[in-house]
Design an enzyme around this catalytic site. Structure first.
Site, mmCIF file in Angstrom:
data_model
loop_
_atom_site.group_PDB
_atom_site.id
_atom_site.type_symbol
_atom_site.label_atom_id
_atom_site.label_comp_id
_atom_site.label_asym_id
_atom_site.label_seq_id
_atom_site.Cartn_x
_atom_site.Cartn_y
_atom_site.Cartn_z
ATOM 1 N N TYR A 52 0.803 -1.225 0.000
ATOM 2 C CA TYR A 52 0.000 0.000 0.000
ATOM 3 C C TYR A 52 0.833 1.270 0.000
ATOM 4 O O TYR A 52 0.302 2.359 -0.106
ATOM 5 C CB TYR A 52 -0.934 0.009 1.212
ATOM 6 N N ASP A 98 -4.637 -11.828 3.222
ATOM 7 C CA ASP A 98 -3.371 -11.659 2.512
ATOM 8 C C ASP A 98 -2.224 -12.280 3.304
ATOM 9 O O ASP A 98 -1.161 -11.706 3.423
ATOM 10 C CB ASP A 98 -3.122 -10.173 2.240
HETATM 11 P P1 ADP Z 1 3.877 -6.119 1.829
HETATM 12 O O1 ADP Z 1 2.697 -5.259 1.589
HETATM 13 O O2 ADP Z 1 4.630 -6.481 0.605
HETATM 14 O O3 ADP Z 1 3.551 -7.287 2.709
HETATM 15 P P2 ADP Z 1 4.591 -4.354 3.898
HETATM 16 O O4 ADP Z 1 3.881 -3.121 3.491
HETATM 17 O O5 ADP Z 1 3.952 -5.184 4.970
HETATM 18 O O6 ADP Z 1 4.897 -5.248 2.639
HETATM 19 O O7 ADP Z 1 6.034 -4.013 4.374
HETATM 20 C C1 ADP Z 1 7.014 -3.407 3.556
HETATM 21 C C2 ADP Z 1 8.349 -3.555 4.241
HETATM 22 O O8 ADP Z 1 8.318 -2.955 5.529
HETATM 23 C C3 ADP Z 1 8.739 -4.996 4.436
HETATM 24 O O9 ADP Z 1 10.047 -5.159 3.933
HETATM 25 C C4 ADP Z 1 8.718 -5.235 5.918
HETATM 26 O O10 ADP Z 1 9.855 -5.961 6.320
HETATM 27 C C5 ADP Z 1 8.752 -3.848 6.541
HETATM 28 N N1 ADP Z 1 7.810 -3.809 7.681
HETATM 29 C C6 ADP Z 1 6.460 -3.810 7.634
HETATM 30 N N2 ADP Z 1 5.909 -3.782 8.862
HETATM 31 C C7 ADP Z 1 6.940 -3.771 9.739
HETATM 32 C C8 ADP Z 1 7.048 -3.752 11.173
HETATM 33 N N3 ADP Z 1 5.964 -3.741 11.962
HETATM 34 N N4 ADP Z 1 8.269 -3.757 11.718
HETATM 35 C C9 ADP Z 1 9.376 -3.785 10.935
HETATM 36 N N5 ADP Z 1 9.355 -3.814 9.601
HETATM 37 C C10 ADP Z 1 8.159 -3.802 8.991
#
Ligand code: ADP
Length: 303
Positions: free
Chosen positions: A18, A129
């Site tokens: 997103y 998801d």
């Molecule tokens: P996707 O939509 O592809 O699942 P996200 O939007 O969840 O990806 O996350 C993008 C990046 O941010 C990922 O590489 C993830 O490791 C990091 N990330 C997401 N949420 C967290 C969190 N709570 N703590 C640390 N890293 C995070």
């Protein structure tokens, strides 16, 4: 630079489905957080009220196996979601060739996944998801589900971004057949794919398109018959596939215990009405038989 007078932005953690995810410090608590900036692009001015109401509900979802949504606010036309920061995720664990996962470790990881799911399903929230990089791992080995409910609020991300293709591998057959009335079974199927991936140490059903994904599923479990899944033929994108018989499940998972295999087959049931629920899965003998699941702090993690 401070966001909303409270969060000190640090580096970019990654680009998600997103939008961009930042690391930040919550100056109010000193806690490290991850801020997900959600593009609200076409949704006119600001965020619609339904989304805000749903996000408020997500803030109430508190469980040891769910990532906590600490805060949510609009800023410069983007919606910012603040989550607790997590060190690593299950995808990194599965991919790390230096990590050996014992049967007890696998049991622990899948049990925590199902516990998080059970909590949300009890509150009538679906994930939709689930994939290994959405299963974040904290410093004490605790596994927590991320991105709960977002697919429903912001729409299914599929097809919009190229990196999303991976989500296809975890998609239940009813979704691939275009169902509009899916239920908690879609999360059970995805959890089964993750269970299989923990056993195999590679994604189990790696389809290259939605059609190919169904082909991979049918090659693994046999083409579903209408007696196995009576509602299948009424699904919007249903097409008849050439009949393929199912190979023995044991041949696909030579290393799994009989209990693991039995649970896996119940989670991979075609008819979502017959598929085991998350709660039933947690009560399966796989979790009470030896070996007991590894205590989370003792789980292997990437260095
Ligand atoms: P996707 O939509 O592809 O699942 P996200 O939007 O969840 O990806 O996350 C993008 C990046 O941010 C990922 O590489 C993830 O490791 C990091 N990330 C997401 N949420 C967290 C969190 N709570 N703590 C640390 N890293 C995070």
């Amino acid at each position: 630079k401070k966001v909303a007078d409270r969060y000190l932005k640090r580096e970019v953690l990654g680009e998600g489905t997103y939008g961009v995810v930042y690391k930040a410090i919550d100056t109010k608590t000193g806690q490290t957080v991850a801020i997900k900036k959600i593009r609200l692009g076409k949704q006119k001015e600001g965020i619609n009220f339904t989304a805000l109401r749903e996000i408020k509900l997500l803030k109430e979802l508190k469980d040891p196996n769910i990532i906590e949504l600490i805060d949510a606010f609009p800023h410069k036309g983007n919606l910012h979601l603040v989550f607790e920061f997590m060190e690593t995720d299950l995808e990194a664990v599965i991919r790390d060739r230096n990590i050996f996962l014992s049967p007890a470790d696998i049991k622990s990881y899948i049990q925590m996944t199902l516990k998080g799911l059970a909590f949300c399903h009890k509150k009538w929230v679906l994930h939709r998801d689930m994939k290994p990089n959405n299963l974040l791992i904290g410093p004490n080995g605790q596994l927590k589900l991320a991105d709960f409910g977002l697919a429903r609020i912001f729409g299914s991300p599929d097809r919009k971004f190229t990196h999303q293709v991976f989500a296809r591998w975890y998609r239940a057959p009813e979704l691939l057949f275009g169902t509009k009335q899916y239920g908690s079974g879609v999360d059970v199927w995805a959890a089964a794919c993750i269970f299989a991936e923990l056993l195999l140490r590679r994604p189990f059903l790696q389809g290259t398109s939605d059609i190919d994904q169904l082909g991979k599923i049918f090659a693994a479990f046999g083409t579903p018959t209408s007696s196995q899944w009576p509602d299948m033929v009424y699904l919007p994108d249903y097409v008849e596939y050439q009949y393929v018989p199912a190979p023995p499940l044991r041949s696909l998972f030579p290393m799994a215990s009989d209990d693991a295999l039995d649970l896996l087959s119940k989670m991979f049931t075609y008819d979502p009405k017959v598929r085991i629920s998350v709660q039933q899965a947690l009560e399966h003998r796989y979790f009470s038989s030896a070996p007991p699941p590894t205590d989370p702090p003792k789980l292997p993690r990437p260095n």
